[in-house]
Design an enzyme around this catalytic site. Sequence first.
Site, short mmCIF file in Angstrom:
data_model
loop_
_atom_site.label_atom_id
_atom_site.label_comp_id
_atom_site.label_asym_id
_atom_site.label_seq_id
_atom_site.Cartn_x
_atom_site.Cartn_y
_atom_site.Cartn_z
N ALA A 69 0.86 -1.18 0.00
CA ALA A 69 0.00 0.00 0.00
C ALA A 69 0.89 1.23 0.00
O ALA A 69 2.03 1.20 0.49
CB ALA A 69 -0.90 -0.02 1.24
N GLY A 112 0.54 -4.89 1.01
CA GLY A 112 -0.66 -4.95 0.19
C GLY A 112 -0.43 -5.61 -1.16
O GLY A 112 -1.36 -6.17 -1.74
N GLU A 115 -0.82 -9.16 -0.49
CA GLU A 115 -2.23 -9.41 -0.20
C GLU A 115 -3.08 -9.41 -1.47
O GLU A 115 -3.99 -10.22 -1.61
CB GLU A 115 -2.72 -8.35 0.80
CG GLU A 115 -2.09 -8.54 2.17
CD GLU A 115 -2.35 -7.38 3.12
OE1 GLU A 115 -2.08 -6.22 2.74
OE2 GLU A 115 -2.84 -7.62 4.23
N GLU A 135 4.68 -4.97 7.21
CA GLU A 135 3.95 -3.91 7.93
C GLU A 135 4.47 -3.68 9.34
O GLU A 135 4.39 -2.57 9.88
CB GLU A 135 2.45 -4.25 8.00
CG GLU A 135 1.70 -4.08 6.69
CD GLU A 135 1.71 -5.32 5.81
OE1 GLU A 135 2.56 -6.22 6.05
OE2 GLU A 135 0.89 -5.40 4.88
#
Length: 261
Positions: A69, A112, A115, A135
């Site tokens: 992200a 992300g 993911e 993260e």
Amino acid sequence: MDTMSYENILVDRPAEGVGRVQLNRPKALNALNSMLMDEVMHAMAAFNSDASIGAMILTGNDKAFAAGADIKEMDGKTQIDMLMSRSLIDRFDIQKLSKPVIAAVSGYALGGGCEVAMSCDMIVASETAVFGQPEINLGIIPGAGGTQRLTRAVGKALAMEIMLTDRKLGAQEALDYGLVNRVAPLDEYMDVAIAIAQKVARRSQVAIRLTKEAINKAYETSLEEGLALERRNFLIAFGSEDKAEGMRAFIEKRRAEWTHR
Ligand code: CAA
């Protein structure tokens, strides 16, 4: 938003029946911001409702599938911003698409990015692919399925190590642990992904859709409920023209001509 207005992705059809979406923010290692994810979901929804498309590929570039992200976008966000707006992680709903999606991953698939790859139905990796959920280094936790999908894929012990210590998985390890379907050299992984997508796209879209739904159910429910859904989808398939054609073609020793009805 039409296809001409995409700024962060490229969209094409690399083979008959196959739609491809390529993340295209190379300078940011394809970091996933809200606009990019909106474009991804818009393009994939268009392929999903296009009768000529049977399977999709989601990819990045050789250096990065996606490095996570967008930290710069998240930096200014408060808890309430994330709660009250349609935040980045609410946009990660690839698994809800009814047509199969293959992630073709090279280079970084972090946070992300990992993911998003895991929310696809299959992953083809280049030998240079690196999977991880870093993260923890940012003082946050995975927020788009990492703790759930990675744990289901590789098991609790390894998932703990990956997410608590930022242990990265190379392509071969990811294959060994069942996270990815195939590993191929850098100059071949896309061809492998396209070949698998074509194999899917040549089948009855009705049967493919019912099968995908039933397999996904296996992750979310008891065996009894999963078997009930499988039975329901099996019966639905028996009502399709493609069932009649598939069985007739077998008996007549010819190739089935699917109508996807
Ligand atoms: N967000 C925003 N920008 C990113 C980014 C990210 N996740 N990852 C890389 N970039 C940017 C860098 O800031 C840099 O931009 P500038 O040139 O403007 O400085 C550019 O991409 C190239 O990155 P690096 O110079 O860092 O490249 P490198 O080869 O030295 O390192 C890397 C590569 C190890 C992947 C490193 O970029 C990195 O650690 N990135 C962050 C990975 C990460 O923490 N991902 C998780 C994000 S949080 C998340 O995803 C939450 C969630 O669950 C939804």
